[in-house]
Design an enzyme around this catalytic site. Structure first.
Site, short mmCIF file in Angstrom:
data_model
loop_
_atom_site.label_atom_id
_atom_site.label_comp_id
_atom_site.label_asym_id
_atom_site.label_seq_id
_atom_site.Cartn_x
_atom_site.Cartn_y
_atom_site.Cartn_z
N TYR A 61 5.84 0.64 -38.68
CA TYR A 61 6.52 0.93 -37.42
C TYR A 61 7.93 1.45 -37.71
O TYR A 61 8.76 0.74 -38.28
CB TYR A 61 6.62 -0.31 -36.53
N SER A 207 -1.83 -3.27 -26.74
CA SER A 207 -2.02 -2.34 -25.63
C SER A 207 -2.61 -3.05 -24.40
O SER A 207 -3.56 -2.56 -23.78
CB SER A 207 -2.92 -1.17 -26.05
N GLY A 212 0.54 1.54 -20.37
CA GLY A 212 1.26 1.69 -19.11
C GLY A 212 0.38 2.02 -17.92
O GLY A 212 0.84 2.00 -16.77
N LEU A 214 -1.87 0.25 -16.54
CA LEU A 214 -2.06 -0.91 -15.66
C LEU A 214 -0.77 -1.33 -14.95
O LEU A 214 -0.76 -2.31 -14.22
CB LEU A 214 -2.63 -2.08 -16.47
N GLY A 216 0.57 0.62 -12.78
CA GLY A 216 0.50 1.26 -11.48
C GLY A 216 1.49 2.40 -11.33
O GLY A 216 1.58 3.06 -10.30
N LYS A 217 2.26 2.63 -12.40
CA LYS A 217 3.30 3.67 -12.37
C LYS A 217 2.69 5.07 -12.34
O LYS A 217 3.24 6.00 -11.78
CB LYS A 217 4.18 3.50 -13.62
#
Length: 315
Positions: A61, A207, A212, A214, A216-217
């Site tokens: 990472y 994840s 992202g 889930l 709702g964005k």
């Protein structure tokens, strides 16, 4: 907040883990654009303030930057923090010594003498046999540099094999880190969840918000456009967003009932599965506080069942 024991007798950790893939990563997460060291420091502090003391990283990472940041931040707190990192079985790593050397390098970046959890990042080990790899990890447990051994992205059969090799050394396999969310439930249909329960292995769910989706964005009507890795993900295209609409609708409905966001409901659903710890990736303190809202309450059994039903297309 009730802590969870990793595996049969591993470290005790918080029921939510903070993911640090984005810490220093420019390739997927545009590190340096809108967020940098200051935001990451604030995110780390916000996690501790929320009572979340479990962090997941990896040597790859940010090419080691993620571990370095964690190492720096750890020096500034007296709180007990549990760090999980990962070994990448790369083609040129084919000896037990290469495992030991990689761990030494990670510990140096983290400024630690011992890691709570050391995981194998993926199951294909090129020229390094699972026998050599697992025995090298067992050696490090005996040496005291690893508290618990984990794997990542292992199938049910691969997990069983790793478990057996470690068991021969008297070391339990503590964790299998896999992609798992309401929109990624293949680990259930492939028997990974059942096998983990049978073997006493804890599931770390990466994840957990489906990058992202889930939250709702992102929706067909939303002005929010995907950036970074999401741009090339078909799930963020119109057809993909149409398919997930019933799931988002149910998450919103339960969210309104409990005064929570869709993301908090989605994380709560995972925690409610039992033996599952979601890893929520963050870049900012606000994201940490948002994720922390998944803790301290519980969906009803009926609501858990409804979400299970609506998300069956992703089994």
């Amino acid at each position: 907040m009730e802590n969870i024991t990793l595996g049969q007798n591993g470290p005790s950790v918080t029921p939510l883990c903070i993911g640090t893939w984005a810490w220093g990563d420019k390739l997927f997460w545009n590190y340096g654009d809108r967020y940098g060291p200051e935001q990451l420091q604030e995110a780390f502090t916000a996690a501790l303030e929320a009572g979340i003391t479990f962090f997941d990283t990896a040597e790859v990472y940010g090419m080691g930057l993620s571990e370095k940041f964690l190492g720096q931040f750890l020096q500034q707190t007296q709180q007990s923090v549990q760090i999980a990192t990962k070994f990448g079985p790369l083609p040129w790593r084919f000896t037990a010594q290469s495992v030991s050397d990689a761990l030494t390098a990670s510990l140096k970046r983290l400024q630690l003498e011992r890691i709570a959890l050391y995981q194998v990042h993926w199951p294909f080990a090129f020229f390094l046999s699972q026998e050599t790899l697992m025995n090298a990890l067992a050696d490090e447990v005996k040496r005291g540099r690893i508290a618990a051994v984990g794997v990542s992205n292992y199938s049910a059969e691969q997990m069983r094999d790793a478990h057996q090799i470690l068991a021969n050394r008297g070391v339990p396999l503590a964790v299998n880190q896999v992609r798992y969310s309401l929109l990624s439930r293949q680990v259930e249909s492939k028997g990974i969840i059942t096998t983990a329960r049978e073997l006493g292995v804890t599931i770390l769910a990466y994840s957990p918000l489906a990058q992202g989706l889930l939250t709702g964005k992102y929706s067909i009507d939303s002005a929010e456009t995907p950036t970074g890795a999401r741009k090339i993900d078909a799930r963020f295209k119109k057809e993909g967003l149409q398919k997930i609409a019933p799931v988002i609708s149910l998450l919103r409905s339960f969210g309104e009932k409990y005064d929570r966001t869709p993301a908090q409901v989605a994380l709560n659903w995972l925690i409610a599965q039992g033996n599952v710890i979601p890893i929520a990736g963050v870049k900012t303190a606000e994201q940490v506080r948002q994720n922390a809202g998944a803790l301290g309450w519980r969906l009803s059994d009926d609501e858990i069942g409804e979400l299970e039903l609506v998300s069956r297309p992703w089994l």
